[in-house]
Design a protein around this motif. Sequence first.
Motif, PDB file in Angstrom:
ATOM      1  N   HIS A 277       0.659  -1.325   0.016  1.00  0.00           N
ATOM      2  CA  HIS A 277       0.132  -0.254  -0.284  1.00  0.00           C
ATOM      3  C   HIS A 277       0.765   1.376   0.145  1.00  0.00           C
ATOM      4  O   HIS A 277       0.275   2.295   0.124  1.00  0.00           O
ATOM      5  CB  HIS A 277      -0.875   0.034   1.222  1.00  0.00           C
ATOM      6  CG  HIS A 277      -1.843  -1.062   0.927  1.00  0.00           C
ATOM      7  ND1 HIS A 277      -2.026  -1.947   1.834  1.00  0.00           N
ATOM      8  CD2 HIS A 277      -3.102  -1.177   0.093  1.00  0.00           C
ATOM      9  CE1 HIS A 277      -3.204  -2.744   1.470  1.00  0.00           C
ATOM     10  NE2 HIS A 277      -3.719  -2.204   0.382  1.00  0.00           N
ATOM     11  N   THR A 278       2.094   1.275  -0.135  1.00  0.00           N
ATOM     12  CA  THR A 278       2.891   2.148  -0.341  1.00  0.00           C
ATOM     13  C   THR A 278       3.703   2.257  -1.493  1.00  0.00           C
ATOM     14  O   THR A 278       3.243   1.155  -2.233  1.00  0.00           O
ATOM     15  CB  THR A 278       4.200   2.246   0.683  1.00  0.00           C
ATOM     16  OG1 THR A 278       4.808   1.005   0.476  1.00  0.00           O
ATOM     17  CG2 THR A 278       3.693   2.244   2.075  1.00  0.00           C
TER      18      THR A 278
ATOM     19  N   THR B 270      -0.655  -3.872   8.761  1.00  0.00           N
ATOM     20  CA  THR B 270      -1.758  -2.639   8.752  1.00  0.00           C
ATOM     21  C   THR B 270      -2.996  -3.266   9.279  1.00  0.00           C
ATOM     22  O   THR B 270      -4.200  -3.069   8.855  1.00  0.00           O
ATOM     23  CB  THR B 270      -2.076  -2.394   7.326  1.00  0.00           C
ATOM     24  OG1 THR B 270      -2.172  -3.547   6.665  1.00  0.00           O
ATOM     25  CG2 THR B 270      -0.953  -1.403   6.788  1.00  0.00           C
TER      26      THR B 270
ATOM     27  N   LYS C 106     -10.399   5.125   1.562  1.00  0.00           N
ATOM     28  CA  LYS C 106     -10.078   4.115   0.251  1.00  0.00           C
ATOM     29  C   LYS C 106      -9.778   3.062   0.994  1.00  0.00           C
ATOM     30  O   LYS C 106      -8.913   2.642   1.835  1.00  0.00           O
ATOM     31  CB  LYS C 106      -9.151   4.573  -0.310  1.00  0.00           C
ATOM     32  CG  LYS C 106      -8.622   3.848  -1.549  1.00  0.00           C
ATOM     33  CD  LYS C 106      -7.680   4.335  -2.389  1.00  0.00           C
ATOM     34  CE  LYS C 106      -7.037   3.171  -3.675  1.00  0.00           C
ATOM     35  NZ  LYS C 106      -7.833   1.840  -3.215  1.00  0.00           N
TER      36      LYS C 106
ATOM     37  N   GLN D   2      -8.311  -0.856   1.526  1.00  0.00           N
ATOM     38  CA  GLN D   2      -7.029  -1.344   1.193  1.00  0.00           C
ATOM     39  C   GLN D   2      -7.098  -2.945   1.317  1.00  0.00           C
ATOM     40  O   GLN D   2      -6.397  -3.473   0.499  1.00  0.00           O
ATOM     41  CB  GLN D   2      -6.036  -0.935   2.037  1.00  0.00           C
ATOM     42  CG  GLN D   2      -6.176   0.643   1.960  1.00  0.00           C
ATOM     43  CD  GLN D   2      -4.893   1.254   2.867  1.00  0.00           C
ATOM     44  OE1 GLN D   2      -4.788   0.870   4.150  1.00  0.00           O
ATOM     45  NE2 GLN D   2      -4.068   2.118   2.452  1.00  0.00           N
ATOM     46  N   TYR D   3      -7.893  -3.557   2.213  1.00  0.00           N
ATOM     47  CA  TYR D   3      -7.839  -4.936   2.393  1.00  0.00           C
ATOM     48  C   TYR D   3      -9.099  -5.452   2.860  1.00  0.00           C
ATOM     49  O   TYR D   3      -9.703  -4.619   3.636  1.00  0.00           O
ATOM     50  CB  TYR D   3      -6.508  -5.485   3.010  1.00  0.00           C
ATOM     51  CG  TYR D   3      -6.476  -5.103   4.427  1.00  0.00           C
ATOM     52  CD1 TYR D   3      -7.189  -5.746   5.495  1.00  0.00           C
ATOM     53  CD2 TYR D   3      -5.817  -3.905   4.922  1.00  0.00           C
ATOM     54  CE1 TYR D   3      -7.172  -5.433   6.721  1.00  0.00           C
ATOM     55  CE2 TYR D   3      -5.925  -3.682   6.117  1.00  0.00           C
ATOM     56  CZ  TYR D   3      -6.528  -4.325   7.136  1.00  0.00           C
ATOM     57  OH  TYR D   3      -6.311  -3.868   8.490  1.00  0.00           O
TER      58      TYR D   3
ATOM     59  N   ASN E 140      -5.116  -1.637  -5.916  1.00  0.00           N
ATOM     60  CA  ASN E 140      -4.472  -1.696  -4.853  1.00  0.00           C
ATOM     61  C   ASN E 140      -5.100  -2.269  -3.620  1.00  0.00           C
ATOM     62  O   ASN E 140      -4.863  -1.696  -2.493  1.00  0.00           O
ATOM     63  CB  ASN E 140      -3.838  -0.347  -4.430  1.00  0.00           C
ATOM     64  CG  ASN E 140      -2.463  -0.512  -4.201  1.00  0.00           C
ATOM     65  OD1 ASN E 140      -1.708  -1.542  -4.087  1.00  0.00           O
ATOM     66  ND2 ASN E 140      -2.073   0.735  -3.311  1.00  0.00           N
ATOM     67  N   PHE E 141      -6.177  -3.383  -4.061  1.00  0.00           N
ATOM     68  CA  PHE E 141      -6.968  -3.419  -2.921  1.00  0.00           C
ATOM     69  C   PHE E 141      -6.929  -5.354  -3.027  1.00  0.00           C
ATOM     70  O   PHE E 141      -6.655  -5.726  -4.082  1.00  0.00           O
ATOM     71  CB  PHE E 141      -8.414  -3.358  -3.192  1.00  0.00           C
ATOM     72  CG  PHE E 141      -9.450  -3.971  -2.220  1.00  0.00           C
ATOM     73  CD1 PHE E 141      -9.688  -3.237  -0.787  1.00  0.00           C
ATOM     74  CD2 PHE E 141     -10.176  -5.034  -2.481  1.00  0.00           C
ATOM     75  CE1 PHE E 141     -10.530  -4.023   0.028  1.00  0.00           C
ATOM     76  CE2 PHE E 141     -11.181  -5.544  -1.492  1.00  0.00           C
ATOM     77  CZ  PHE E 141     -11.163  -5.184  -0.390  1.00  0.00           C
TER      78      PHE E 141
ATOM     79  N   ASP F  45      -7.897   3.696   4.240  1.00  0.00           N
ATOM     80  CA  ASP F  45      -6.835   4.434   4.692  1.00  0.00           C
ATOM     81  C   ASP F  45      -7.083   5.602   5.822  1.00  0.00           C
ATOM     82  O   ASP F  45      -6.587   6.281   6.349  1.00  0.00           O
ATOM     83  CB  ASP F  45      -6.256   5.038   3.346  1.00  0.00           C
ATOM     84  CG  ASP F  45      -7.107   5.763   2.722  1.00  0.00           C
ATOM     85  OD1 ASP F  45      -8.360   6.322   3.096  1.00  0.00           O
ATOM     86  OD2 ASP F  45      -6.647   6.571   1.569  1.00  0.00           O
TER      87      ASP F  45
END
Lengths: 334, 334, 334, 334
Positions: free
Chosen positions: C193-194, C221, D143, D145-146, D211-212, D234
């Motif tokens: 995620h970076t 995370t 947003k 992310q996972y 990006n997920f 995020d």
Amino acid sequence: MVKIGLIGFGYWGPNLVRNFSIQKEGKVTVIAEAREERHLQISKIYPEITVCSNSDDLINNSNIDAVVIATPVFSHYKLAKQALLAGKHVLLEKPMTSSVDESKELIDIAKSKNLILMVDHTFLYTGAVQKMKELISSEQLGKLQYFDSSRINLGLFQPDVNVLWDLAPHDISILNFLVSNTPHSVNATGISHTNNGIENVAYMTLNYQDNFIAHFNCSWTSPVKVRSTLIGGDKKMLVYNDLEPSEKIRIYDTGYNHSSDEEKNKIMVDYRTGDVFIPKLSTQEALFGVAFDFIDCIINTKEPLANAELGLEVVKVLEASQKSIKNKGAETLI
Amino acid sequence: MVKIGLIGFGYWGPNLVRNFSIQKEGKVTVIAEAREERHLQISKIYPEITVCSNSDDLINNSNIDAVVIATPVFSHYKLAKQALLAGKHVLLEKPMTSSVDESKELIDIAKSKNLILMVDHTFLYTGAVQKMKELISSEQLGKLQYFDSSRINLGLFQPDVNVLWDLAPHDISILNFLVSNTPHSVNATGISHTNNGIENVAYMTLNYQDNFIAHFNCSWTSPVKVRSTLIGGDKKMLVYNDLEPSEKIRIYDTGYNHSSDEEKNKIMVDYRTGDVFIPKLSTQEALFGVAFDFIDCIINTKEPLANAELGLEVVKVLEASQKSIKNKGAETLI
Amino acid sequence: MVKIGLIGFGYWGPNLVRNFSIQKEGKVTVIAEAREERHLQISKIYPEITVCSNSDDLINNSNIDAVVIATPVFSHYKLAKQALLAGKHVLLEKPMTSSVDESKELIDIAKSKNLILMVDHTFLYTGAVQKMKELISSEQLGKLQYFDSSRINLGLFQPDVNVLWDLAPHDISILNFLVSNTPHSVNATGISHTNNGIENVAYMTLNYQDNFIAHFNCSWTSPVKVRSTLIGGDKKMLVYNDLEPSEKIRIYDTGYNHSSDEEKNKIMVDYRTGDVFIPKLSTQEALFGVAFDFIDCIINTKEPLANAELGLEVVKVLEASQKSIKNKGAETLI
Amino acid sequence: MVKIGLIGFGYWGPNLVRNFSIQKEGKVTVIAEAREERHLQISKIYPEITVCSNSDDLINNSNIDAVVIATPVFSHYKLAKQALLAGKHVLLEKPMTSSVDESKELIDIAKSKNLILMVDHTFLYTGAVQKMKELISSEQLGKLQYFDSSRINLGLFQPDVNVLWDLAPHDISILNFLVSNTPHSVNATGISHTNNGIENVAYMTLNYQDNFIAHFNCSWTSPVKVRSTLIGGDKKMLVYNDLEPSEKIRIYDTGYNHSSDEEKNKIMVDYRTGDVFIPKLSTQEALFGVAFDFIDCIINTKEPLANAELGLEVVKVLEASQKSIKNKGAETLI
């Protein structure tokens, strides 16, 4: 086949009928329920059961061997007395009666007529309490030192009895069942947050001769639900958490030994912590066990686990607790 | 720069020195410790601190502005009196003294000489207690109704004070800090499982005029460690669980409203359960706050949070609880 | 007395020195630390230890028998090789090196020179892992079927290695220690995620020949911290929760038996749930055991628990996992 | 009044009938159940419902507007197709069908005939999932992310489908409902501990463009029951624990910001932990919502939450996961 009449089809009555309906040696054949709008509901589920409005009709029904009384506490004494005098065995909802005198009178009548008088202290028939009884009887905990119970939640305020009469009978009956001694006195304190003066929060200590103490914390005004009891012995200690779905009992191989150093007038204490054991418990519905025991005792002329003497002990404690609260927590003999 | 002498480098002393050593406006310059074998240990960690064996030398040291007393309770009164009379500000370990009279005398001396007298009720300086204070002061909980604390574990048996004197000061000080009312009486019960008669299990109720009640459950003989307090208000309720690493406080948007139905002489209660909120708490070490407050009050002639009046209130409750236990739980005025 | 040099006094170095300082048969006599501002700090705590800036000086010091390397991973290979070639026994921080080839070369050198080469997989020396080893070796769990580990929290993003290289070595080393088989392949997936492309969330499956599977869930995370592993055998299963202060291991007398009903081409499965047992664990600090084992193996020419072969296995898995991630999760032979 | 026929009165059928029986605008009027021994049971509880043995009779019954299909998966396609062709709206148990092609064909038929085709992904109608949808739609998590889900317990081994087909549909449907993107590929690994080769433990990763990432851990052979999902955004992150009686969702004001230090080619990450919030959730039975939505969509020609497209997405993922497992975990396009 023991034929049973049930008086009261309110909150608990349906559970009683359901559990009696799956017994081999007995069944509910008549239900008395004053609220006639419930009759249809009963008939729909149990078409084979006769429904009536008047408890007198049920008690005097000569086809009935036994009566189960699931009405509010204040009516227990009158109905049970009437049923016993009519020669019926009786199973009473808890608490047994509103006073010690009433309970004693019922016991005397039952004895004189050789009838079973039982109180539905359901918890005695749970897998958890049965397991604790087994652990204590086999002396795995050693000499018992304390019993400390919390039964709190955001609960229904009862309009006529305080929180101890409502919640503590469960724990007092468990305590009486597990511990052979009887308490000689009680201290109780509490508070009412409503203007009817009925305590919604209360604390109670039971005092025993033999270096044992019991404490109860009851509340209808807790944001969290707690149903837990600690029992300490000089060999092991246990925690009974009734909210756990299966791991209700944890046995701690934990304790301490003390010796006095006479010269220095000091106490030397050795602490010990060890393994924890979580036994598998029977998952049979407790109320099935109540129904079975009642029928079994009628047929075989035995004493039930939840016998009237135990029910009387519970009422004695509750009556004394009320006196102690009125007396600002002063020790009150039981 | 406030120059501080510390008497007693036992269990708590090292923590005190460490937290004073990181203050900007004050520092420990002398430590008195009777056990000379500890002197080397102190010098190794704090080479700049002077170490002596005799507390008299420290108290009479004219380079010292203030004295921190971290010795056993029985010696608090004598040392604090001596220090105050020598013109030193004093920070006392909790509980303040062994008796109400002693605490009152210290307060009088401190007042007459315009000296700071503070008690190290460390919990008042934790993020959790600070957050509770904020919630209660801003009336988010509404009118407070009860405080119910449990502080139990398999703990060190103290040879000279009972479990209430050992464990309850934490909770009594928190209660006093959070609640503006003061209790008028106490009921306490307990039991000793050793032959020195010192209670290792005890229960205490504090009675208030304003429809508020507090209860404490303390034990050195529990297989599980519990450090939790329920605080109920008529708007919200909270649970403070000090064993949680970060989620120590849970605020429940839970409660009930009651109205009386005068015709039927009944109570109608509406229950409400809602969201739960777990606030982030400050993680500053509480004892840092104690040290800072002590120094700040000396410099700015202010009253500390953990002032001597609060310390006295704690001793009043403890002294009354002991009387109540001896009196078999009878209500004892504070 | 084994004389030890430590290279690197950063995060872990102080713990290593502290644990070596309480050993009977060995001690740290020299520390090499490039950041000279830390030298004074070391001297203050350990005045008897020589401090230098250059690791070469330490490695070439003829008064040193062994070298402990607590520097970043990328430097492990070079320093360890140099130390081994200088005839020193070596204890390396985990993971052993950045590549399989490097680890193999170190092993070859150590063997050829009869030197101890050990990797600080500290977890192998915890009471919890020792207890699991004992349970598995004595076949109390039966034939092992799976190992499923989660190690997630809001953790420090590492700038040069992904979350598997950072967190999984703990669990892979435990797995290798407990299970005698070795995996033949790995599948791994993950996400960054970076914008440096280094995975902060990753999942890994290890495949074995013998009907056993292992899975790892690692994340920097997660809002909650989880450190738990399930290990299933065909007799019993266990949960290892490293966040529990004392009850880290729970053994479930739980399982199932299956038989195939050949006629119906069906599987019949009998489920069983039983008691839960929480063993008391040794509370000795794991790193003390690491230090003891290193010294003991040097003196008695033995193989340490956390030997280089185990360290190599961990690197093999990590290297293969990285290939699998780059290959979009494809099976990668180890 | 929408008249509904139910096919299949096995495990889930009774729950469906009960929830349809309390709807205002629709009701079950016919039940088809092949096992005739169950007919009496149905008639006893629902005397007003017609019972038949043959699903053809039900589907061809012109008094029926809609058909609910609660039979094993393999029969879904045939029955649903027959019902749609007969002009009935259809609610299918999950998973929708055994293959993507079958699901697509059903969707095409339903569209061409303007019929409602819905899949009973009950979880979408729970208070917990509704609350998560609200949080995500209002961008409170930021947003995404996972999504990381575990659904493990000692569960019934299914004879014909693997653990992903059995358990993952719940989580995949929740994921699809919450997240607007669709995954482009899947990696799955697993193991069978029985000799029928059907996986009882399996792990699955879903890969997305944006990006997920999503991960699923499913097992029928865990000693502990876990039903939990982490969702990271995020801004905030949440944990959904379906085993909690009321506190199913915890929202963490926790996260991190990252920036790249271009000169040093490093990532700088700022971590943040804050309050936790546990919202009160609706306690309406989810299946009531399913029944209501189905009827409402029929009457008002709307699209249900659990529409056929979502059902198809679930089947696509399952079908691809099976290919990936057979392909040793290789990435498989969806």
